[in-house]
Design an enzyme around this catalytic site. Structure first.
Site, PDB file in Angstrom:
ATOM      1  N   HIS A 179      53.355 -13.107  21.840  1.00  0.00           N
ATOM      2  CA  HIS A 179      53.826 -11.803  21.355  1.00  0.00           C
ATOM      3  C   HIS A 179      52.811 -10.682  21.596  1.00  0.00           C
ATOM      4  O   HIS A 179      53.142  -9.677  22.214  1.00  0.00           O
ATOM      5  CB  HIS A 179      54.155 -11.871  19.850  1.00  0.00           C
ATOM      6  CG  HIS A 179      54.162 -10.527  19.203  1.00  0.00           C
ATOM      7  ND1 HIS A 179      55.266  -9.706  19.215  1.00  0.00           N
ATOM      8  CD2 HIS A 179      53.187  -9.829  18.568  1.00  0.00           C
ATOM      9  CE1 HIS A 179      54.968  -8.560  18.611  1.00  0.00           C
ATOM     10  NE2 HIS A 179      53.718  -8.607  18.201  1.00  0.00           N
ATOM     11  N   HIS A 226      50.939  -6.598  24.525  1.00  0.00           N
ATOM     12  CA  HIS A 226      52.052  -7.472  24.162  1.00  0.00           C
ATOM     13  C   HIS A 226      52.818  -7.924  25.405  1.00  0.00           C
ATOM     14  O   HIS A 226      53.754  -7.261  25.843  1.00  0.00           O
ATOM     15  CB  HIS A 226      52.995  -6.727  23.222  1.00  0.00           C
ATOM     16  CG  HIS A 226      52.327  -6.251  21.966  1.00  0.00           C
ATOM     17  ND1 HIS A 226      51.538  -5.126  21.926  1.00  0.00           N
ATOM     18  CD2 HIS A 226      52.331  -6.763  20.709  1.00  0.00           C
ATOM     19  CE1 HIS A 226      51.085  -4.954  20.691  1.00  0.00           C
ATOM     20  NE2 HIS A 226      51.549  -5.935  19.932  1.00  0.00           N
ATOM     21  N   HIS A 246      62.580  12.915  -9.924  1.00  0.00           N
ATOM     22  CA  HIS A 246      63.116  13.874  -8.958  1.00  0.00           C
ATOM     23  C   HIS A 246      62.198  15.066  -8.736  1.00  0.00           C
ATOM     24  O   HIS A 246      62.491  15.911  -7.895  1.00  0.00           O
ATOM     25  CB  HIS A 246      64.491  14.364  -9.425  1.00  0.00           C
ATOM     26  CG  HIS A 246      65.591  13.389  -9.170  1.00  0.00           C
ATOM     27  ND1 HIS A 246      65.484  12.062  -9.511  1.00  0.00           N
ATOM     28  CD2 HIS A 246      66.807  13.536  -8.583  1.00  0.00           C
ATOM     29  CE1 HIS A 246      66.598  11.437  -9.161  1.00  0.00           C
ATOM     30  NE2 HIS A 246      67.405  12.310  -8.582  1.00  0.00           N
ATOM     31  N   GLU A 257      68.368   9.189   4.100  1.00  0.00           N
ATOM     32  CA  GLU A 257      67.376  10.208   4.453  1.00  0.00           C
ATOM     33  C   GLU A 257      66.549   9.806   5.667  1.00  0.00           C
ATOM     34  O   GLU A 257      66.258  10.627   6.543  1.00  0.00           O
ATOM     35  CB  GLU A 257      66.437  10.490   3.265  1.00  0.00           C
ATOM     36  CG  GLU A 257      67.099  11.081   2.036  1.00  0.00           C
ATOM     37  CD  GLU A 257      67.726  10.024   1.135  1.00  0.00           C
ATOM     38  OE1 GLU A 257      67.586   8.808   1.435  1.00  0.00           O
ATOM     39  OE2 GLU A 257      68.361  10.404   0.124  1.00  0.00           O
TER      40      GLU A 257
HETATM   41  C1  LIG Z   1      57.195  -0.371  10.979  1.00  0.00           C
HETATM   42  C2  LIG Z   1      56.357  -1.395  11.668  1.00  0.00           C
HETATM   43  N1  LIG Z   1      55.873  -2.415  10.959  1.00  0.00           N
HETATM   44  C3  LIG Z   1      55.061  -3.334  11.539  1.00  0.00           C
HETATM   45  C4  LIG Z   1      54.737  -3.242  12.854  1.00  0.00           C
HETATM   46  C5  LIG Z   1      53.790  -4.247  13.494  1.00  0.00           C
HETATM   47  N2  LIG Z   1      54.565  -5.110  14.382  1.00  0.00           N
HETATM   48  C6  LIG Z   1      54.587  -4.920  15.708  1.00  0.00           C
HETATM   49  S1  LIG Z   1      55.644  -5.963  16.490  1.00  0.00           S
HETATM   50  C7  LIG Z   1      56.071  -6.694  15.035  1.00  0.00           C
HETATM   51  C8  LIG Z   1      57.121  -7.765  14.963  1.00  0.00           C
HETATM   52  C9  LIG Z   1      57.273  -8.522  16.173  1.00  0.00           C
HETATM   53  O1  LIG Z   1      58.489  -9.199  16.201  1.00  0.00           O
HETATM   54  P1  LIG Z   1      59.663  -8.692  17.101  1.00  0.00           P
HETATM   55  O2  LIG Z   1      60.086  -7.364  16.668  1.00  0.00           O
HETATM   56  O3  LIG Z   1      60.691  -9.761  17.098  1.00  0.00           O
HETATM   57  O4  LIG Z   1      59.027  -8.546  18.525  1.00  0.00           O
HETATM   58  P2  LIG Z   1      58.697  -9.723  19.555  1.00  0.00           P
HETATM   59  O5  LIG Z   1      57.822 -10.706  18.835  1.00  0.00           O
HETATM   60  O6  LIG Z   1      59.979 -10.299  19.949  1.00  0.00           O
HETATM   61  O7  LIG Z   1      57.958  -9.037  20.649  1.00  0.00           O
HETATM   62  C10 LIG Z   1      55.372  -6.141  13.976  1.00  0.00           C
HETATM   63  C11 LIG Z   1      55.477  -6.599  12.584  1.00  0.00           C
HETATM   64  C12 LIG Z   1      55.269  -2.155  13.563  1.00  0.00           C
HETATM   65  N3  LIG Z   1      54.995  -1.958  14.839  1.00  0.00           N
HETATM   66  N4  LIG Z   1      56.098  -1.271  12.957  1.00  0.00           N
END
Ligand SMILES: Cc1ncc(C[n+]2csc(CCOP(=O)(O)OP(=O)(O)O)c2C)c(N)n1
Length: 655
Positions: free
Chosen positions: A251, A20, A462, A400
């Site tokens: 990304h 990334h 529960h 939680e």
């Molecule tokens: C709980 C979770 N869900 C999904 C992902 C997969 N994932 C990695 S980055 C991302 C989103 C990217 O958007 P952002 O947080 O804005 O990061 P940027 O594009 O700015 O690097 C997702 C859905 C993850 N790492 N963790």
């Protein structure tokens, strides 16, 4: 200096052909200002207790952190490691892994977790500062969070708790780039984050994340705030990449040789891949040396501290338990073994905590709004609040997931041992954080009460059914299910002594009979399973295995079998994980050679075959529970001594 981060991120991702680049390139200016002018740290001692913590909550941007550690002179982070980004055995895994290398404060990747860890770190900091004074404990916790972090539900729990506790040394830098994987944020989100954080009691402001002057000025203000701070930094994802920058294309994929060449030209960066011009490298190294004098001054202050206070601080920092623990356990055991009344294991746990929390002042308890049900607040334990951080009990609220993740942050921070309370069924709400505690090898202890249909009238929503099995599926997590008061204190001791991983204590709501009578110095739970009652004549034809409240049912079934002249033994299995890790001969001796094996547990069968074999019998749950008084439920679902005896007889007929 920021371009050095960008170049390393582009090159490492390109070499790995995955990763990334967008976040490190976009957040490079923020990170440069923070690390070169604000963050208090010393690469010569990455674990210096009074360092500022930096949490890269958006773990996918791992190359940002690796580039920083390399540039700042962390010894283990060499350029060779950067070149081996995402390769087996490297110190540069796809997402940051705690202490891998030192300087990585927590494992991130599942979005939202890092932010919630940071809340726990900030709690630990203010608690320890209240105890040891700001000469010894005085540091900030900084977080870099992305859109994804702030979209995850856990972030709401975390920011609400941080705002409520007025954790003024928590500063979140939001990489506000308006892009996520699917594209522009407009596809999915229209939250005004500044207003959202303000509503939770934070100081919040918006700046240009590519303007070093603005970043520095805002950090200066945030450091003086009386509340936690959000700095929403407007950035361009993949900053510098001419066609992919500003879009989701930067990304999570290598940019490609052409784009990288164009980015180099645009950024005015002419150095070849993985090379940092010496002038820039020197500036970074100088930034890395900034903290040395502060650390030495801190060491002097620590050395000047009252010797008892200092040794307590050092012991707590090392995570070592006190010598008083053994005596406390002995006293509680003695008391519980003599007790005249049957009690629920949650109540026995409260008795245990009354002594344990005195012996171990580092224990910080809590509950997710079920304090009276979880019995996690021993009498006299002060509440930790914005008005008094020296308290040791945290009312986490109905949060939680945030609680479990904050506890991880407390453990990572060091100096405290966090334990929690909620219902076992809500372990599902904590699971992602428990999994990370296990992955990171962190000692956190979850007290989870109301551990079966034995909770009765609250009904199937529960009543945990699959939860014991689901928790046992997590590597490096110990799931304890004590059968009575004495086993409860033994399991507490084992959980506390498990320094390298989390534990769950599954405890009953309902009273259970006293099965361990008379004082026994040994911790019989320490093998994970043990023979509670031997067969009278030595050679049992039936072995009955059970955990928690069902051990009493197995004991009653043994009596029924005895009436029919069948000899049976009863094995209590308070912890699968310890038992299954025991040497084979010990395991075989406890499993025994009886022809028939029957297991009984008010949960699903999954996992039990490892003990009774696939041809062994199982008496437990096959469906969700129901709402009724618990004794009726045990009858209704056939978890009774008669059924256990019948299962044994059936097995004997077949054998
Ligand atoms: C709980 C979770 N869900 C999904 C992902 C997969 N994932 C990695 S980055 C991302 C989103 C990217 O958007 P952002 O947080 O804005 O990061 P940027 O594009 O700015 O690097 C997702 C859905 C993850 N790492 N963790």
């Amino acid at each position: 200096m920021a371009n050095a981060i960008r170049a390393l991120a582009m090159d490492a991702v390109e070499q790995a052909k995955c990763g990334h680049p967008g976040l490190p390139m976009g957040a490079a200016d923020i990170a440069t200002v923070l690390f070169s002018r604000f963050l208090k740290f010393d690469p010569a001692d990455p674990a210096w207790p009074d360092r500022d913590r930096f949490v890269l909550s958006a773990g996918h941007g791992s190359m940002l952190l690796y580039a920083l550690l390399y540039l700042l002179g962390y010894e283990k982070m060499t350029i060779e490691e950067i070149k081996r980004f995402r390769q087996l055995g490297s110190l540069t895994p796809g997402h940051p892994e705690y202490a891998h290398p030192p300087g990585v404060e927590t494992t991130t990747g599942p979005l939202g977790q890092g932010l919630a860890n940071a809340v726990g770190m900030a709690i630990a900091e203010c608690h320890l500062a209240a105890l040891y004074g700001s000469d010894i404990v005085d540091h900030h916790t900084y977080v870099l969070a992305s859109d994804g972090d702030l979209m995850e539900g856990i972030s709401q729990e975390a920011i609400a708790l941080a705002g409520h506790l007025q954790l003024r040394k928590l500063i979140v830098l939001f990489d506000d780039n308006g892009i996520s994987i699917d594209g522009p944020l407009a596809l999915t989100d229209s939250v005004d984050q500044v207003k959202r954080f303000e509503a939770a009691g934070w100081a919040a402001t918006r700046i240009d994340g590519h303007d070093p002057t603005a970043i520095a000025a805002t950090l200066d203000v945030a450091k003086k705030s009386d509340r936690p701070s959000l700095i929403a930094c407007r950035t361009i994802i993949g900053f510098g990449a001419p066609t992919k920058g500003g879009t989701e294309k930067s990304h999570g994929a290598a940019l490609g040789a052409e784009e990288i060449a164009a980015a180099r030209a645009k950024l005015g960066w002419s150095a070849p891949p993985f090379e940092i011009p010496s002038a820039i490298r020197e500036e970074w190294r100088a930034a890395g040396m900034r903290g040395g004098p502060a650390r030495l001054a801190w060491q002097k202050r620590l050395a000047a501290l009252d010797p008892d206070k200092r040794s307590a601080f050092e012991r707590r920092t090392r995570g070592e338990l006190t010598g008083e623990l053994a005596a406390a356990v002995r006293a509680v055991k003695d008391r519980l073994a003599q007790a005249a009344k049957d009690v629920a294991t949650r109540a026995a746990s409260e008795v245990a905590l009354e002594a344990l929390t005195v012996a171990l002042p580092e224990m910080i308890g809590g509950s997710a709004d079920l304090t009276g049900s979880n019995n996690t607040r021993p009498k006299g334990m002060k509440v930790l609040s914005a008005a008094d951080y020296s308290g040791r009990f945290i009312h986490y609220g109905v949060r939680e997931h945030g609680m479990a993740a904050a506890m991880n942050g407390m453990a990572l921070h060091g100096g405290v041992i966090a334990y929690s309370g909620t219902f076992l069924v809500f372990s599902d709400y904590c699971r992602p954080a428990i999994r990370l505690a296990a992955l990171m090898g962190q000692r956190v202890i979850h007290v989870m009460t109301h551990d079966s249909i034995g909770l009765g009238e609250d009904g199937p929503t529960h009543q945990p059914v699959e939860h014991l099995a689901a928790l046992r599926a997590i590597p490096n997590l110990k799931v304890f299910r004590p059968c009575d008061a004495v086993e409860t204190i033994e399991c507490w001791q084992l959980a506390l002594e498990t320094k390298s991983g989390p534990s769950v204590l599954a405890l009953t709501r309902q009273n259970v009979p006293r099965l361990r009578r008379g004082f026994d110095e040994r911790n019989r739970c320490a093998l994970g399973a043990y023979e509670l009652i031997a067969a009278e004549d030595g050679a049992a034809s039936v072995s009955l295995f059970a955990t928690g409240s069902e051990v009493a049912i197995a004991v009653a079934a043994k009596k029924l079998l005895a009436e029919r002249k069948i000899s049976a033994r009863v094995v209590s299995v308070p912890c699968f994980e310890i038992f299954l890790a025991a040497p084979e001969t010990e395991r075989a001796a406890i499993i025994g050679e009886a022809k028939v094996k029957v297991a009984v547990e008010a949960g699903i069968r999954q996992g039990w075959d490892a003990i009774v074999g696939s041809d062994g019998a199982f008496v437990g749950m096959r469906s969700f529970g129901a709402s009724a008084p618990y004794r009726e439920l045990y009858q209704h679902f056939g978890i009774t001594s008669e059924r256990v005896a019948e299962a044994a007889l059936k097995g004997l007929r077949k054998a």
